[in-house]
Design an enzyme around this catalytic site. Structure first.
Site, PDB file in Angstrom:
ATOM      1  CG  HIS A 181      -2.218  -0.751   0.813  1.00 43.93           C
ATOM      2  ND1 HIS A 181      -3.254  -0.162   0.115  1.00 43.93           N
ATOM      3  CD2 HIS A 181      -2.548  -2.042   0.960  1.00 43.93           C
ATOM      4  CE1 HIS A 181      -4.166  -1.080  -0.114  1.00 43.93           C
ATOM      5  NE2 HIS A 181      -3.764  -2.225   0.382  1.00 43.93           N
ATOM      6  NE  ARG A 450      -1.299  -6.594  -1.722  1.00 45.06           N
ATOM      7  CZ  ARG A 450      -2.488  -6.061  -1.971  1.00 45.06           C
ATOM      8  NH1 ARG A 450      -3.554  -6.832  -2.050  1.00 45.06           N
ATOM      9  NH2 ARG A 450      -2.628  -4.780  -2.166  1.00 45.06           N
ATOM     10  CB  CYS A 487      -9.606  -2.141  -9.721  1.00 44.27           C
ATOM     11  SG  CYS A 487      -9.955  -3.571  -8.686  1.00 44.27           S
TER      12      CYS A 487
HETATM   13  C1  PEP Z   1      -6.105  -6.102  -5.686  1.00 44.46           C
HETATM   14  O1  PEP Z   1      -5.964  -7.060  -4.913  1.00 44.46           O
HETATM   15  O2  PEP Z   1      -5.604  -6.043  -6.824  1.00 44.46           O
HETATM   16  C2  PEP Z   1      -6.889  -4.932  -5.267  1.00 44.46           C
HETATM   17  C3  PEP Z   1      -7.183  -3.958  -6.107  1.00 44.46           C
HETATM   18  O3  PEP Z   1      -7.255  -4.871  -3.954  1.00 44.46           O
HETATM   19  P1  PEP Z   1      -6.274  -4.444  -2.760  1.00 44.46           P
HETATM   20  O4  PEP Z   1      -4.969  -4.004  -3.356  1.00 44.46           O
HETATM   21  O5  PEP Z   1      -6.962  -3.344  -2.023  1.00 44.46           O
HETATM   22  O6  PEP Z   1      -6.181  -5.719  -1.977  1.00 44.46           O
HETATM   23 MG    MG Z   2      -7.191  -7.235  -3.146  1.00 42.71          MG
END
Ligand code: PEP
Ligand code: MG
Length: 534
Positions: A181, A450, A487
């Site tokens: 994030h 991630r 997204c």
């Molecule tokens: C994703 O997982 O790609 C997403 C857009 O959601 P977040 O990054 O908020 O988990």
């Molecule tokens: Mg996500």
């Protein structure tokens, strides 16, 4: 002599500035003095933290100011320090006394009946660490020199938001990941950032050049390199300025295929980054940040959603229901101590376990849907049954609102595709739209976290297996006659966009700071000429 360290690119651009190391608190130590010295050391650390927080309060607005204002009020309250001073009198070192006093305080907040107070436990942890940083003589993130390069093992989103980036600066992290994030925030604000530089942070001192495009940090750059970097930085700014000048135009590929470009909103400040007329709407509004302290407050949520609708001015707005858990814990709501929070109770799984909280959000969303084209999106859906259950709650809420004669409307109801099993079974979901969350889809499909620096190379959206899933979802969406967008961060990754378009995607939702460059990149693509494997 200059030295270069390679890492991973997290946010493009070049920044030159003095290194400021934000050390992790683990491992920090100091020598204990007399009772009077320990007392004075704690008093000075609390005063230093208070001053830093007061400076921050003056420069922030909205939710961020409220959050920091709460911290300031606590730091000004003597009751917080009294029990720590009592422990020092009994012979504790200042840091031990402070930690113990704060642990008792945090436990009290965590066990509060009131959701609001439970959610404040993380603010207390923030205060605890701020004071400890002062006590150990580590830099406080609130007081960095202008244009500094922040060097740290990892950086919390709250620490990023506490820095004034308008004066320049960059970020060099020993660990971290481009899909975290904080990396998203850096891209949104145009702050150059390189992650995964390794554990040896001590060598990252003096003047640093952060090259977020080449994924490297240069220690002590030569005058020639600095001159070159400045020229490159100017060119980059020029290209950006050109892209911004055309950001209001639609995004058509060279061969004239239109691509919908939406934006992701992760907090109220994001609405100020681009004007609404530059985008085709909001493809993802992350409500974890809008509602962390407001889980039971329908009116406050409604006001936040209504503000988004007003800003979008008739363009579609996709608001995601709470995606708490994983990398987005909400103290007092998410489950503590899960062995693997990314594979645990998060997103829709948690919402369905807390129908009271979920229905408050669905009520606020249904009311906001009366104001314009609102789409509700469910995160982390795995089974078709979850969509059915969520629809059941929506229907119940709409019926209650109608009985109460409250203005509302049924929102379009879609799902995120970010669990591989759901991607491969997308044809079975009776959703009004699909939006692919490539951040989570990629981590789950490649078995690479991630936010893990060591495995960041594995978490590649361009892996043929991940692209095959995306292409499958596009086909399933076409067969069902519903829109498919992306997204996740891949939508704003210039390297990935050709492959996504080749897989059939025609709607991208990106961090607002990236919108101009994404549109410029789309204009360069000739769909007919995309080579094999592009
Ligand atoms: C994703 O997982 O790609 C997403 C857009 O959601 P977040 O990054 O908020 O988990
Ligand atoms: Mg996500």
């Amino acid at each position: 002599m200059e030295r270069r360290i390679r890492g991973r690119a997290a946010s493009e651009g070049l920044a030159i500035g003095p290194a400021v190391i934000l050390r992790a608190l683990e491992g920090a130590h100091r020598t204990k003095g007399s009772i009077a010295e320990e007392h004075a050391a704690l008093a000075a650390a609390v005063a230093g933290a208070r001053e830093a927080v007061a400076d921050l309060t003056a420069s922030l607005a909205g939710d961020a100011a409220e959050l920091i204002g709460f911290q300031l009020a606590l730091l000004e309250d003597d009751a917080l320090t009294e029990s720590a001073y009592a422990r020092i009198e009994r012979g504790d070192a200042a840091e031990d006394a402070w930690r113990a006093a704060m642990a008792a305080e945090i436990a009290g907040y965590e066990s509060a009946d009131d959701e609001y107070f439970r959610a404040r436990a993380s603010d207390l942890a923030d205060i605890r660490d701020r004071v400890l940083r002062h006590l150990f003589g580590l830099a406080d993130d609130g007081r960095l020199p202008d244009g500094a390069i922040v060097v740290a093992r990892d950086l919390a989103p709250s620490a990023f938001l506490g820095v004034d980036w308008s004066k320049g600066g960059g970020i060099a992290l020993g660990e971290g990941s481009p899909t975290s994030h904080v990396a998203m925030l850096a891209r949104g604000r145009g702050v150059p950032m390189v992650v995964g530089l390794g554990r040896d942070l001590d060598s990252l001192t003096g003047v640093l050049l952060v090259d977020g495009t080449r994924a490297e940090v240069v220690i002590g750059p030569s005058p020639e390199r600095m001159a070159l970097a400045r020229t490159e930085g100017d060119e980059l700014r020029h290209r950006k300025a050109e892209a911004i000048a055309r950001q209001h135009e639609p995004a058509l590929t060279r061969d004239g295929t239109p691509v919908t470009v939406l934006i992701n909103i992760s907090g109220p400040d994001d609405m100020a980054i681009v004007p609404a007329r530059a985008c085709d709407g909001v493809g993802l509004a992350r409500t974890e940040f809008l509602t962390a302290n407001l889980l039971h407050d329908e009116d406050a949520q409604y006001r936040a959603y209504a503000e988004l609708m007003r800003w979008a001015d008739g363009r579609p707005v996709t608001i995601r229901t709470l995606d708490a858990g994983g990398d987005k814990p909400i103290p007092g709501y998410t489950v503590d101590g899960e062995s693997n929070p990314f594979l645990g109770l998060r997103g829709i799984r948690l919402s369905l376990r807390h129908p009271d909280v979920f229905r408050v959000q669905l009520r606020a969303l249904s009311r906001a849907a009366a104001l314009g084209p609102l789409k509700v999106m469910l995160p982390m859906v795995t089974n078709a049954g979850e969509l059915d259950a969520a629809r059941g709650h929506l229907r119940a809420v709409l019926s209650d609102l109608a009985k109460e004669r409250v203005a509302c409307s049924e929102p379009v109801f879609g799902i995120m595709i970010e669990v591989p099993a759901a991607a491969l079974a997308a044809q079975d979901f009776a959703a009004d739209f699909f939006s692919i969350g490539t951040n989570d889809l990629t981590q789950y499909a490649t078995a690479a976290s991630r936010d893990g620096a060591e495995v960041a190379d594995y978490a590649d959206v361009l892996h043929p297996g991940v692209l095959a899933m995306i292409a499958h979802v596009v086909r399933a969406g076409a067969a069902r006659g519903v829109e498919v967008s992306i997204c996740g961060d891949a939508a704003g990754d210039l390297r990935a966009i050709p492959a996504l378009l080749k897989a059939g995607v025609r709607a991208l939702s990106v961090s607002p700071g990236l919108l101009p460059q994404v549109k410029a990149a789309i204009r360069e693509i000739d769909l007919a000429k995309l080579g094999e494997g592009a």
